[in-house]
Design a protein around this motif. Structure first.
Motif, PDB file in Angstrom:
ATOM      1  N   THR A   4       3.656  -8.849 -59.303  1.00 22.85           N
ATOM      2  CA  THR A   4       4.103  -8.437 -57.973  1.00 22.85           C
ATOM      3  C   THR A   4       4.021  -7.072 -58.061  1.00 22.85           C
ATOM      4  OG1 THR A   4       5.350 -10.386 -57.648  1.00 22.85           O
ATOM      5  CG2 THR A   4       6.043  -8.878 -56.524  1.00 22.85           C
ATOM      6  N   GLN A   5       4.704  -6.814 -59.673  1.00 19.82           N
ATOM      7  CA  GLN A   5       5.141  -4.945 -59.597  1.00 19.82           C
ATOM      8  C   GLN A   5       3.500  -5.004 -59.729  1.00 19.82           C
ATOM      9  OE1 GLN A   5       5.532  -4.735 -63.653  1.00 19.82           O
ATOM     10  NE2 GLN A   5       8.238  -4.313 -62.633  1.00 19.82           N
ATOM     11  N   ALA A   6       2.114  -4.885 -59.847  1.00 17.31           N
ATOM     12  CA  ALA A   6       0.669  -4.461 -59.272  1.00 17.31           C
ATOM     13  C   ALA A   6       0.206  -4.676 -57.712  1.00 17.31           C
ATOM     14  CB  ALA A   6       0.089  -4.847 -60.022  1.00 17.31           C
ATOM     15  N   SER A   7       1.170  -5.951 -56.619  1.00 19.38           N
ATOM     16  CA  SER A   7       0.700  -5.969 -56.308  1.00 19.38           C
ATOM     17  C   SER A   7       1.044  -5.046 -54.650  1.00 19.38           C
ATOM     18  CB  SER A   7       0.277  -7.455 -55.418  1.00 19.38           C
ATOM     19  OG  SER A   7       1.848  -7.937 -55.627  1.00 19.38           O
ATOM     20  N   GLY A   8       0.811  -5.139 -53.245  1.00 23.33           N
ATOM     21  CA  GLY A   8       1.164  -4.093 -52.510  1.00 23.33           C
ATOM     22  C   GLY A   8       1.448  -5.497 -50.843  1.00 23.33           C
ATOM     23  N   GLU A   9       1.771  -5.256 -49.895  1.00 20.15           N
ATOM     24  CA  GLU A   9       1.823  -6.150 -48.970  1.00 20.15           C
ATOM     25  C   GLU A   9       0.222  -7.015 -48.835  1.00 20.15           C
ATOM     26  OE1 GLU A   9       4.372  -6.292 -47.902  1.00 20.15           O
ATOM     27  OE2 GLU A   9       5.421  -4.668 -48.480  1.00 20.15           O
ATOM     28  N   LEU A  10       0.371  -8.263 -48.476  1.00 17.93           N
ATOM     29  CA  LEU A  10       0.310  -9.128 -49.089  1.00 17.93           C
ATOM     30  C   LEU A  10      -0.545 -10.045 -47.219  1.00 17.93           C
ATOM     31  CD1 LEU A  10       0.899 -11.436 -51.853  1.00 17.93           C
ATOM     32  CD2 LEU A  10      -0.366  -9.589 -51.507  1.00 17.93           C
ATOM     33  N   SER A  11      -1.842 -10.553 -47.170  1.00 19.34           N
ATOM     34  CA  SER A  11      -2.024 -11.380 -46.140  1.00 19.34           C
ATOM     35  C   SER A  11      -2.643 -12.926 -46.092  1.00 19.34           C
ATOM     36  CB  SER A  11      -3.433 -11.093 -45.080  1.00 19.34           C
ATOM     37  OG  SER A  11      -4.404 -11.062 -46.175  1.00 19.34           O
ATOM     38  N   GLY A  12      -1.980 -13.548 -45.025  1.00 18.65           N
ATOM     39  CA  GLY A  12      -2.267 -15.049 -45.789  1.00 18.65           C
ATOM     40  C   GLY A  12      -2.303 -15.263 -43.802  1.00 18.65           C
ATOM     41  N   ASP A  13      -2.167 -16.929 -43.915  1.00 17.90           N
ATOM     42  CA  ASP A  13      -3.862 -17.780 -43.060  1.00 17.90           C
ATOM     43  C   ASP A  13      -1.316 -17.755 -42.508  1.00 17.90           C
ATOM     44  OD1 ASP A  13      -5.243 -17.751 -43.928  1.00 17.90           O
ATOM     45  OD2 ASP A  13      -5.479 -19.667 -45.345  1.00 17.90           O
ATOM     46  N   PRO A  14      -1.902 -19.168 -40.858  1.00 17.57           N
ATOM     47  CA  PRO A  14      -0.913 -18.969 -40.486  1.00 17.57           C
ATOM     48  C   PRO A  14      -0.107 -20.514 -41.029  1.00 17.57           C
ATOM     49  CG  PRO A  14      -3.086 -18.528 -38.866  1.00 17.57           C
ATOM     50  CD  PRO A  14      -3.319 -18.212 -40.238  1.00 17.57           C
ATOM     51  N   ILE A  15       0.994 -20.828 -40.238  1.00 16.97           N
ATOM     52  CA  ILE A  15       1.378 -21.906 -40.245  1.00 16.97           C
ATOM     53  C   ILE A  15       0.360 -23.104 -39.815  1.00 16.97           C
ATOM     54  CG2 ILE A  15       3.006 -23.577 -40.118  1.00 16.97           C
ATOM     55  CD1 ILE A  15       3.615 -21.714 -41.801  1.00 16.97           C
ATOM     56  N   SER A  16       0.646 -24.105 -40.593  1.00 18.10           N
ATOM     57  CA  SER A  16      -0.962 -24.688 -40.091  1.00 18.10           C
ATOM     58  C   SER A  16      -0.329 -25.987 -38.966  1.00 18.10           C
ATOM     59  CB  SER A  16      -1.922 -25.635 -40.667  1.00 18.10           C
ATOM     60  OG  SER A  16      -0.541 -25.969 -41.982  1.00 18.10           O
ATOM     61  N   ASN A  17       0.882 -26.325 -39.783  1.00 19.00           N
ATOM     62  CA  ASN A  17       1.623 -27.705 -38.920  1.00 19.00           C
ATOM     63  C   ASN A  17       3.194 -27.934 -38.798  1.00 19.00           C
ATOM     64  OD1 ASN A  17       2.270 -28.867 -41.594  1.00 19.00           O
ATOM     65  ND2 ASN A  17       0.128 -28.609 -41.942  1.00 19.00           N
ATOM     66  N   ILE A  18       3.957 -28.582 -38.801  1.00 20.51           N
ATOM     67  CA  ILE A  18       5.294 -27.980 -38.432  1.00 20.51           C
ATOM     68  C   ILE A  18       5.982 -28.823 -39.052  1.00 20.51           C
ATOM     69  CG2 ILE A  18       7.283 -30.286 -36.870  1.00 20.51           C
ATOM     70  CD1 ILE A  18       5.724 -30.276 -34.828  1.00 20.51           C
ATOM     71  N   GLU A  19       5.295 -29.377 -39.352  1.00 20.36           N
ATOM     72  CA  GLU A  19       6.339 -29.746 -41.099  1.00 20.36           C
ATOM     73  C   GLU A  19       6.183 -29.003 -42.331  1.00 20.36           C
ATOM     74  OE1 GLU A  19       3.851 -31.675 -40.209  1.00 20.36           O
ATOM     75  OE2 GLU A  19       5.022 -33.788 -39.273  1.00 20.36           O
ATOM     76  N   GLN A  20       5.159 -28.039 -42.396  1.00 20.13           N
ATOM     77  CA  GLN A  20       4.683 -26.848 -43.011  1.00 20.13           C
ATOM     78  C   GLN A  20       5.700 -25.836 -42.321  1.00 20.13           C
ATOM     79  OE1 GLN A  20       1.254 -24.935 -42.801  1.00 20.13           O
ATOM     80  NE2 GLN A  20       1.345 -23.386 -44.998  1.00 20.13           N
TER      81      GLN A  20
END
Length: 267
Positions: free
Chosen positions: A104-120
């Protein structure tokens, strides 16, 4: 007399030794009880933070939030180790916490996949609300400055909105794929309703999403109307066919009846 004094001295020494042993034993027990109490508290706090880290995707938290959680997690585990915790499972968790902090100290802002379903989406929303509660608790305990608390709180609220919007967008996309325009419209209307909370803000961050959702709804309404028209025509055709079939069957029955009457008359 001398013997009596010696005996009394012996009794006094024995009483002192017994008292000292009892005191030491009681003190040791009290310290162990206190150690176990501290360990339970530290385990509870570490588990709570670990759950937030595990359940909230990293890209939905800013680096400062992730750093805060990583440091608290590592700190609580370090305190457990200082109290003598040596369980193998604890050691694995402690190593993981140290690695997470370093990453975490070595990383910056991250990107990721959008929410895929209601439960998640629901699970992440609940975890984000727990994170907000945790942040406010730190603020009340004077462990977090007011300006940092406001920054974290604002980000968490926006992220909850983002999760809800992504969840409904995915549901709408699935409904469109399944050729269910009415259902897709419902999900997109929920997107607009959620984002309308920000409509009075000068720098509305979701204007384009609302605009796109409304445009898509207009298109889907036309598709839904066409589906209903086709459905109505199909139903009408079906009813006409049924009426024709019933008329045809009635004609057959009448023809049979007439034939029977004619046969009787011929006899």
């Amino acid at each position: 007399m001398t013997t009596l004094l010696i005996f009394l001295g012996f009794i006094a020494c024995l009483a002192f030794v017994i008292g000292y042993v009892v005191y030491q034993t009681k003190d040791k027990q009290d310290k162990e009880v206190e150690r176990q109490r501290k360990l339970r508290l530290l385990r509870s706090e570490a588990t709570r933070v670990q759950r937030l880290i595990d359940e909230i995707p990293e890209h939905l938290m800013t680096q400062p939030i992730r750093l805060m959680l990583a440091r608290i997690w590592q700190n609580r585990l370090q305190a457990q180790q200082d109290l003598g915790e040596q369980d193998p499972e604890f050691v694995r968790t402690f190593n993981r916490a140290n690695q997470y902090l370093a990453q975490t100290q070595a990383s910056g802002e991250l990107s990721g996949d959008p929410i895929s379903n209601i439960e998640q989406g629901q699970q992440i929303s609940h975890a984000l609300k727990d994170l907000h509660t945790f942040v406010m608790q730190l603020y009340r305990e004077k462990k977090l400055p007011e300006n940092v608390t406001q920054q974290f709180s604002s980000h968490i609220h926006q992220t909850v909105t983002r999760v809800i919007v992504e969840m409904y967008q995915q549901n709408a996309a699935q409904a469109i794929e399944d050729d269910k325009p009415r259902l897709a419209i419902i999900h997109l209307e929920r997107v607009i309703k959620e984002l309308n909370k920000f409509k009075n803000e000068p720098n509305h961050p979701y204007r384009q999403i609302v605009k796109d959702a409304r445009h898509t709804i207009e298109r889907l309404k036309k598709e839904a109307d066409n589906q209903e028209t086709k459905g109505a025509n199909t139903l009408a055709d079906g009813l006409n066919d049924m009426e024709k079939e019933e008329q045809f069957m009635s004609d057959i029955e009448r023809a049979k009846a007439d034939a029977t009457q004619k046969m009787k008359a011929a006899r």
